[in-house]
Design an enzyme around this catalytic site. Structure first.
Site: not given
Ligand code: HDE
Length: 699
Positions: A75, A149, A340
């Site tokens: 990413h 995603n 996170h």
């Protein structure tokens, strides 16, 4: 008065690269020393050596030498924006204690980063890849990160396989080729040997891997998470983002051309739309599954290679997110943001999905090296709006000046502060777990094909064609024949016809009979053909002109398109202006050689015989129209403009003999017809007209 006049003078002088007055805001070193020359090093005489005394030179160059931090291992290429989230009335209080999901009076600030996975920071936006869709909610109860995603499943089932998968998809280690591409041997070798990848590979070969815009992309949390209410009751949840503009993709040929013409295509689109007030919007939806239903599906909810079909468990809209502010500094914000999975607030918890569990370790770990130590939560974009008080001390880049004498719990010297929370503390869901320590994948994870078949069955005809073409392209680039064969064997368990079609395109013997029977089930929600197509907001329309153009056409149709939310740009052979048939000057937005049809959603050719004669003689203009037709885009042509269609080889389409007519997304008009603009808007809103005979167009 004198002061402000001085400041104005200072500003002018600064712009001219001149000196400011003694009190003015001058260039300084990092120590605040005012600098009078930043263009010439301190040397001995005009042609002598540079001196170590030149602290300004040394500081300037040293800082520059240290400007780069490691890019994200995956990413790496991304674009971000700020916005807001609002939960709807009639909220989720029954299911979760998370305040931002239950109190409709709250406005929760967010930062979202979209990304590609495999490419380096400088790679192109439009490569075939999964897109990251990571959202940081700055809630009053602390930061919550939904790190998802644009596809609802993943390549692997267990986090321990992630390094293997990423090593396979990244450029090959001996020559660092290919950049940001999945069409190479190591990836497909991994795929053929790891059949759990097959469902995700179907998504990766589909149009989902080529989003037209981040604002036209769905987002998925992928894993099954858990909502926990105030009484401690848990409910399984899958998170979905649904874009207001529908879910739309580019054409594969187009993506490859855009990668050269404008590698920043998606990033620019996001930036421009926010700057011009076309704020991207998504609805947050949840699929809720009571804990007692955990085993009612034919697959395991803890398996991230599976989705819950929306026809079985509806995606319930619970709130709306709008992105309305671009970052001020790419590095400070978009590059330094740290998401996170473990950043959760009370009311949201994890499950035992082994992929999810692997992620719980990885994100903090990678950020410690990427952002240079443990204090990155103090970087402005990562700072919670909730108060932070703890006994963490020191470390690289510590920005806090902690004054208390005691940095431990319990303490009496600082009055016991910070105290332990009573109400509002995060409490972990009290799941009962017992078992033996083993390394073994659950047998409930073993069905790798049924949902790949479900996906295939759900595709519209044109989507299936694109998937077959993608497999042929990717496997056609694999040099090792046995890898091609191995993948075809797996596809034959997904659908026999798919396997045969792919095999025929890559020189592999087509399997004689199906590997597994097709179960025949489908899920209409998986097809982009069923995405809403009622708006042209944020769509870009090119208006092709030359001297002699009918400026009335530009004004009337252009205004209707802009009113409907589109962005219109006037393109001519050169920048500047053209002279309309009525003598008026028409401003040219961009010169045609600097642009290309692949950078637009639609083309308009206004009337004006002289203008159209010039366009017909200009190869770029002719190619522009042919290519737009090939990529299925809406095209509008008025009066003489219809001749440019013919010149571009746009045949097999009916055109108006009088009034307005739409055929296959080509809208033509002869004479006046106020319906023309609306027909063009409808054709653009449909996104693409795949039904055309596109293959015969040589663009
Ligand atoms: Fe990630 N992933 N991931 N991932 N991921 C990272 O974290 C990782 C996975 C996702 O814009 C890294 O700070 C492991 C699934 C996004 O900054 C790293 C596993 C999903 C982003 C990492 C996964 C994602 C990342 C790299 C398997 C979709 C970009 C830099 C156990 C639900 C966030 C960083 C941004 C980034 C590890 C699987 C999404 C290395 C080990 C599944 C959107 O920590």
């Amino acid at each position: 008065m004198a002061d402000s006049a001085d400041r104005d003078d200072d500003k002018q002088r600064q712009l001219a690269g001149d000196r400011v007055s003694p009190e003015g805001p001058a260039l300084t070193t990092d120590q605040g020393i005012r600098v009078d020359d930043t263009d010439n090093s301190l040397t001995v005489g005009e042609r002598g050596p540079t001196l170590m005394d030149d602290f300004h030179f040394r500081e300037k160059v040293t800082h520059f030498d240290h400007e780069r931090i490691p890019e994200r291992v995956v990413h790496a290429r991304g674009a971000g924006a700020y916005g807001q989230f609002h939960v709807y009335d009639g909220s989720l209080a029954e299911f979760t204690a998370a305040e931002f999901l239950t109190d409709p009076s709250l406005t929760t600030p967010v930062f979202v980063r979209f990304s590609t996975v495999a490419g380096s920071r400088g790679s192109a936006d439009t490569v075939r890849d999964v897109r990251g869709f990571a959202t940081k909610f700055y809630t009053r109860q602390g930061n919550y990160d939904l790190v998802g995603n644009n596809m609802p499943v993943f390549f692997i089932q267990d986090g321990i396989k992630f390094p293997d998968f990423v090593h396979a998809v990244k450029p090959e280690p001996h020559n660092e080729i290919p950049q940001a591409q999945s069409a190479h041997d190591t990836l497909w070798d991994f795929v053929q040997l790891q059949p759990e990848t097959i469902h995700m590979m179907m998504w990766l070969m589909s149009d989902r891997a080529l989003p037209r815009s981040y604002a036209m992309m769905q987002g998925f949390g992928v894993h099954t998470f858990r909502l926990v209410n105030a009484q401690g009751r848990g409910t399984f949840v899958k998170f979905h983002w649904k874009p207001k503009l529908g879910t739309h993709s580019l054409d594969w040929d187009e993506t490859q051309k855009i990668a050269g013409k404008d590698p920043d295509f998606n990033r620019r689109d996001l930036w421009d739309n926010i700057e011009s007030g076309h704020f991207p919007e998504w609805e947050l939806c949840v699929q809720l599954v009571p804990e007692e239903d955990e085993h009612r599906f034919g697959f395991d909810l803890l398996d991230a290679t599976k989705l819950i079909p929306e026809e079985e468990v509806p995606a319930r809209p619970v709130g709306k997110m709008v992105l309305n502010r671009n970052p001020d500094n790419f590095f400070a914000e978009t590059e330094q943001v740290a998401f996170h999975l473990a950043n959760v607030v009370p009311g949201i918890d994890f499950t035992n999905d082994p992929l999810l569990q692997g992620r719980l370790f990885s994100y903090l770990d990678t950020q410690l090296i990427r952002l240079g130590g443990p204090n990155f939560p103090q970087i402005p974009v990562n700072r919670p709006v909730a108060d932070v008080r703890n006994h963490h001390r020191d470390g690289y880049h510590q920005m806090g000046i902690h004054q208390a004498r005691s940095a431990y719990h319990k303490n009496s010297l600082s009055g016991g502060c910070p105290a332990i929370a009573g109400d509002g503390a995060y409490t972990h869901y009290q799941e009962r777990v017992d078992g033996q320590k083993i390394r073994k994948r659950s047998e409930s994870f073993n069905d790798h094909y049924s949902q790949a078949t479900l996906f295939w069955n759900s595709m519209a005809g044109f989507e299936k064609e694109h998937i077959v073409a993608a497999f042929r392209f990717e496997l056609g680039k694999c040099e090792t024949m046995s890898i091609r064969e191995g993948v075809v064997r797996h596809l034959n368990h997904v659908d026999h016809e798919l396997a045969v079609q792919v095999a025929e395109g890559i020189g592999v013997a087509a399997p004689a009979a199906a590997g597994s029977p097709n179960h025949g089930r489908s899920s209409p929600a998986l097809s982009q053909a069923n995405a809403p197509t009622d708006t042209i907001e944020g769509r870009k329309v090119a208006i092709l002109v030359a001297d002699g153009v009918d400026s009335g056409d530009i004004a009337s149709v252009g205004e209707a398109l802009v009113d409907a939310g589109a962005v219109c740009e006037v393109l001519a052979a050169k920048g500047g202006e053209v002279q309309a048939a009525n003598g008026a000057q028409v401003d040219v937005t961009k010169a045609m050689p600097t642009m290309a049809s692949v950078l637009y959603d639609a083309v308009l050719i206004p009337g004006g015989p002289e203008s159209v004669r010039a366009l017909k003689a200009d190869g770029l203009a002719v190619h522009f129209v042919a290519e737009a037709f090939k990529h299925g885009k809406a095209i509008g042509a008025i009066d003489a403009g219809i001749e440019l269609l013919e010149r571009a080889g746009v045949t097999g389409v009916r055109v108006a003999s009088e009034g307005a007519l739409t055929d296959q997304g080509v809208v033509t008009r002869r004479g006046g017809d106020p319906g023309f603009a609306n027909q063009l808007i409808t054709a653009i809103a449909a996104h693409r007209h795949w039904e055309r005979d596109r293959d015969s167009v040589p663009a």
